[in-house]
Design an enzyme around this catalytic site. Structure first.
Site, PDB file in Angstrom:
ATOM      1  N   SER A  69      36.210  43.206  36.940  1.00  0.00           N
ATOM      2  CA  SER A  69      36.372  44.610  36.368  1.00  0.00           C
ATOM      3  C   SER A  69      37.675  44.801  35.552  1.00  0.00           C
ATOM      4  O   SER A  69      38.570  44.040  35.680  1.00  0.00           O
ATOM      5  CB  SER A  69      36.844  45.490  37.496  1.00  0.00           C
ATOM      6  OG  SER A  69      37.191  46.801  37.341  1.00  0.00           O
ATOM      7  N   ARG A  98      20.660  48.729  42.266  1.00  0.00           N
ATOM      8  CA  ARG A  98      21.113  49.949  41.555  1.00  0.00           C
ATOM      9  C   ARG A  98      22.281  49.474  40.525  1.00  0.00           C
ATOM     10  O   ARG A  98      22.516  48.475  40.335  1.00  0.00           O
ATOM     11  CB  ARG A  98      21.625  51.102  42.380  1.00  0.00           C
ATOM     12  CG  ARG A  98      20.959  51.512  43.553  1.00  0.00           C
ATOM     13  CD  ARG A  98      21.749  52.569  44.386  1.00  0.00           C
ATOM     14  NE  ARG A  98      22.183  51.812  45.416  1.00  0.00           N
ATOM     15  CZ  ARG A  98      23.627  51.990  45.378  1.00  0.00           C
ATOM     16  NH1 ARG A  98      24.459  52.645  44.927  1.00  0.00           N
ATOM     17  NH2 ARG A  98      24.632  51.355  46.330  1.00  0.00           N
ATOM     18  N   THR A 101      40.411  42.080  44.509  1.00  0.00           N
ATOM     19  CA  THR A 101      39.451  41.309  44.680  1.00  0.00           C
ATOM     20  C   THR A 101      38.883  40.965  43.139  1.00  0.00           C
ATOM     21  O   THR A 101      38.192  39.895  43.002  1.00  0.00           O
ATOM     22  CB  THR A 101      38.312  41.706  45.414  1.00  0.00           C
ATOM     23  OG1 THR A 101      37.689  43.194  44.822  1.00  0.00           O
ATOM     24  CG2 THR A 101      38.735  42.136  46.787  1.00  0.00           C
ATOM     25  N   VAL A 156      25.738  39.890  50.860  1.00  0.00           N
ATOM     26  CA  VAL A 156      26.454  38.833  50.579  1.00  0.00           C
ATOM     27  C   VAL A 156      27.697  38.282  51.384  1.00  0.00           C
ATOM     28  O   VAL A 156      28.012  37.352  51.329  1.00  0.00           O
ATOM     29  CB  VAL A 156      26.879  39.160  48.975  1.00  0.00           C
ATOM     30  CG1 VAL A 156      25.837  39.157  48.067  1.00  0.00           C
ATOM     31  CG2 VAL A 156      27.919  40.274  48.857  1.00  0.00           C
ATOM     32  N   ILE A 195      31.750  52.361  33.766  1.00  0.00           N
ATOM     33  CA  ILE A 195      30.473  52.406  33.660  1.00  0.00           C
ATOM     34  C   ILE A 195      29.343  53.399  34.171  1.00  0.00           C
ATOM     35  O   ILE A 195      29.805  53.388  35.658  1.00  0.00           O
ATOM     36  CB  ILE A 195      29.641  51.093  33.852  1.00  0.00           C
ATOM     37  CG1 ILE A 195      30.497  49.808  33.459  1.00  0.00           C
ATOM     38  CG2 ILE A 195      28.130  50.731  33.717  1.00  0.00           C
ATOM     39  CD1 ILE A 195      30.680  49.774  31.857  1.00  0.00           C
ATOM     40  N   TYR A 220      40.616  46.667  45.795  1.00  0.00           N
ATOM     41  CA  TYR A 220      39.624  46.539  44.816  1.00  0.00           C
ATOM     42  C   TYR A 220      40.111  45.731  43.739  1.00  0.00           C
ATOM     43  O   TYR A 220      39.395  44.650  43.414  1.00  0.00           O
ATOM     44  CB  TYR A 220      39.153  47.930  44.244  1.00  0.00           C
ATOM     45  CG  TYR A 220      37.926  47.614  43.342  1.00  0.00           C
ATOM     46  CD1 TYR A 220      36.590  47.245  43.713  1.00  0.00           C
ATOM     47  CD2 TYR A 220      38.326  47.940  42.081  1.00  0.00           C
ATOM     48  CE1 TYR A 220      35.688  47.295  42.783  1.00  0.00           C
ATOM     49  CE2 TYR A 220      37.207  48.004  41.126  1.00  0.00           C
ATOM     50  CZ  TYR A 220      35.698  47.540  41.365  1.00  0.00           C
ATOM     51  OH  TYR A 220      34.863  47.400  40.685  1.00  0.00           O
TER      52      TYR A 220
HETATM   53  P1  NDP Z   1      26.970  50.517  42.639  1.00  0.00           P
HETATM   54  O1  NDP Z   1      27.669  51.234  43.833  1.00  0.00           O
HETATM   55  O2  NDP Z   1      26.088  51.509  41.602  1.00  0.00           O
HETATM   56  O3  NDP Z   1      25.713  49.421  42.989  1.00  0.00           O
HETATM   57  C1  NDP Z   1      26.237  48.306  43.987  1.00  0.00           C
HETATM   58  C2  NDP Z   1      25.004  47.380  44.144  1.00  0.00           C
HETATM   59  O4  NDP Z   1      25.610  46.489  45.065  1.00  0.00           O
HETATM   60  C3  NDP Z   1      23.939  48.145  45.083  1.00  0.00           C
HETATM   61  O5  NDP Z   1      22.811  47.210  44.479  1.00  0.00           O
HETATM   62  C4  NDP Z   1      24.126  47.730  46.302  1.00  0.00           C
HETATM   63  O6  NDP Z   1      22.926  47.457  47.233  1.00  0.00           O
HETATM   64  C5  NDP Z   1      24.942  46.252  46.456  1.00  0.00           C
HETATM   65  N1  NDP Z   1      25.774  45.856  47.338  1.00  0.00           N
HETATM   66  C6  NDP Z   1      26.814  46.582  47.683  1.00  0.00           C
HETATM   67  N2  NDP Z   1      27.269  45.917  48.798  1.00  0.00           N
HETATM   68  C7  NDP Z   1      26.283  44.802  48.846  1.00  0.00           C
HETATM   69  C8  NDP Z   1      26.488  43.762  50.020  1.00  0.00           C
HETATM   70  N3  NDP Z   1      27.523  43.666  50.933  1.00  0.00           N
HETATM   71  N4  NDP Z   1      25.549  42.759  50.011  1.00  0.00           N
HETATM   72  C9  NDP Z   1      24.616  42.810  48.812  1.00  0.00           C
HETATM   73  N5  NDP Z   1      24.599  43.759  48.006  1.00  0.00           N
HETATM   74  C10 NDP Z   1      25.534  44.836  48.197  1.00  0.00           C
HETATM   75  O7  NDP Z   1      27.800  49.647  41.719  1.00  0.00           O
HETATM   76  P2  NDP Z   1      27.977  48.987  40.205  1.00  0.00           P
HETATM   77  O8  NDP Z   1      26.729  49.130  39.623  1.00  0.00           O
HETATM   78  O9  NDP Z   1      28.654  50.273  39.311  1.00  0.00           O
HETATM   79  O10 NDP Z   1      28.578  47.886  40.331  1.00  0.00           O
HETATM   80  C11 NDP Z   1      28.202  46.567  40.108  1.00  0.00           C
HETATM   81  C12 NDP Z   1      29.505  45.825  40.177  1.00  0.00           C
HETATM   82  O11 NDP Z   1      30.155  45.968  38.773  1.00  0.00           O
HETATM   83  C13 NDP Z   1      30.281  45.770  41.256  1.00  0.00           C
HETATM   84  O12 NDP Z   1      30.810  44.404  41.421  1.00  0.00           O
HETATM   85  C14 NDP Z   1      31.537  46.435  40.764  1.00  0.00           C
HETATM   86  O13 NDP Z   1      32.904  46.386  41.420  1.00  0.00           O
HETATM   87  C15 NDP Z   1      31.435  46.221  39.159  1.00  0.00           C
HETATM   88  N6  NDP Z   1      32.255  47.189  38.428  1.00  0.00           N
HETATM   89  C16 NDP Z   1      31.840  48.519  38.200  1.00  0.00           C
HETATM   90  C17 NDP Z   1      32.443  49.123  37.425  1.00  0.00           C
HETATM   91  C18 NDP Z   1      31.795  50.607  36.938  1.00  0.00           C
HETATM   92  O14 NDP Z   1      32.603  51.337  36.475  1.00  0.00           O
HETATM   93  N7  NDP Z   1      30.661  51.045  37.775  1.00  0.00           N
HETATM   94  C19 NDP Z   1      33.526  48.880  36.662  1.00  0.00           C
HETATM   95  C20 NDP Z   1      34.098  47.573  36.634  1.00  0.00           C
HETATM   96  C21 NDP Z   1      33.362  46.596  37.497  1.00  0.00           C
HETATM   97  P3  NDP Z   1      22.194  48.756  47.870  1.00  0.00           P
HETATM   98  O15 NDP Z   1      21.531  49.476  46.865  1.00  0.00           O
HETATM   99  O16 NDP Z   1      21.302  48.359  48.989  1.00  0.00           O
HETATM  100  O17 NDP Z   1      23.303  49.727  48.623  1.00  0.00           O
END
Ligand code: NDP
Length: 244
Positions: free
Chosen positions: A139, A12, A155, A61, A185, A152
């Site tokens: 981030s 996602r 990390t 992970v 985002i 958060y």
């Molecule tokens: P989402 O919550 O939309 O998606 C998270 C994704 O990470 C999903 O694919 C989920 O899998 C997967 N995931 C969560 N925990 C685990 C785990 N323990 N092992 C493997 N996969 C895992 O997050 P975003 O796309 O918004 O964020 C992606 C990255 O970007 C993150 O690191 C976030 O901190 C960073 N970020 C996001 C921002 C934002 O505004 N959105 C801003 C700054 C940084 P599943 O679908 O199976 O649950």
């Protein structure tokens, strides 16, 4: 040589856009997910429909053994992993003093140790080839700090330290390590904050909109490309000017 990329958390949001972008650029991709098998499989189907090589692999992970099994499978089915994108992450809102031990530990386990787990598992292959690239998704909150998101933000700040230190250690081995620090985002992670907070974040973003997952995917694809061959240990902030 076939270019193989492993993108953690790519069912996602940002990770999904990164996997799609890289696949479009000819990378064979390993899609990783934790719980959303349906989302991972729909991406897998889409990418294969576009003629791309891809597999989908469930792994937490935070669990070194699961990550090791995923990397071995990617190596077996796609080839040696040349690019690791450490994207999987979770967020948590709450006062620092109310943060339970378990929530604090899980945040560190997924957002920081998860990146370490994936890196240590792909590195033997990269070191053998004397080539490879790691991109960590930090981030902007890790750079400037975030009230009610202390765990958060910690990390995400740590990923900057990981990036710079690992970049220095691995540069002589031909492996580059960089970091992308996204702003706000449009993904599920931001949608849960509610409409009012979302509008406030748009207001605070000089470019006047939230970022799209593709905005981050483009930054990652650049850092992974030969065009970034002399760039290592850097943080590329993609936040519409939020932190300027
Ligand atoms: P989402 O919550 O939309 O998606 C998270 C994704 O990470 C999903 O694919 C989920 O899998 C997967 N995931 C969560 N925990 C685990 C785990 N323990 N092992 C493997 N996969 C895992 O997050 P975003 O796309 O918004 O964020 C992606 C990255 O970007 C993150 O690191 C976030 O901190 C960073 N970020 C996001 C921002 C934002 O505004 N959105 C801003 C700054 C940084 P599943 O679908 O199976 O649950």
């Amino acid at each position: 040589m076939k270019r193989v990329a492993l993108i953690t958390g790519s069912s996602r949001g940002i990770g999904r856009a990164i996997a799609s972008e890289l696949a479009g650029e000819g990378w064979a991709v390993c899609i990783n997910y934790l719980t959303r098998r349906d989302a991972a499989e729909s991406l897998l189907e889409e990418l294969r429909g576009r003629g791309c090589m891809a597999i989908a692999c469930q792994a937490d992970v935070a669990d070194r053994a699961q990550v090791a099994a995923m990397v071995r499978r990617a190596e077996r089915e796609l080839g040696p992993v040349r690019l690791l994108v450490n994207n999987a992450g979770i967020s948590f809102q709450g006062l620092f003093q109310d943060t339970e031990d378990s929530a604090w530990a899980r945040m560190l386990d997924v957002n920081l140790t998860g990146c370490r787990n994936a890196a240590v598992e792909v590195l033997p292959g990269m070191l053998r080839e004397k080539a490879g690239c790691i991109v960590n998704i930090s981030s902007m909150w890790g750079l400037r700090g975030a009230s009610c998101e202390v765990a958060y933000a910690c990390t995400k700040a740590a990923l900057v330290g990981l990036t710079r230190s690992l970049a220095l250690e691995l540069a002589p081995s031909g492996i580059r390590v960089n970091c992308v620090a996204p702003g706000c985002i449009e993904t599920d992670m931001v949608r849960v904050l509610g409409e009012e907070t979302r509008a406030m974040l748009v207001e605070e973003t000089p470019i006047g909109r939230l970022g799209r997952p593709e905005d981050i995917a483009h930054a990652v694809a650049f850092l992974a490309s030969d065009k970034a061959g002399f760039i290592t240990g850097q943080v590329l902030t993609a936040d519409g000017g939020f932190t300027v």
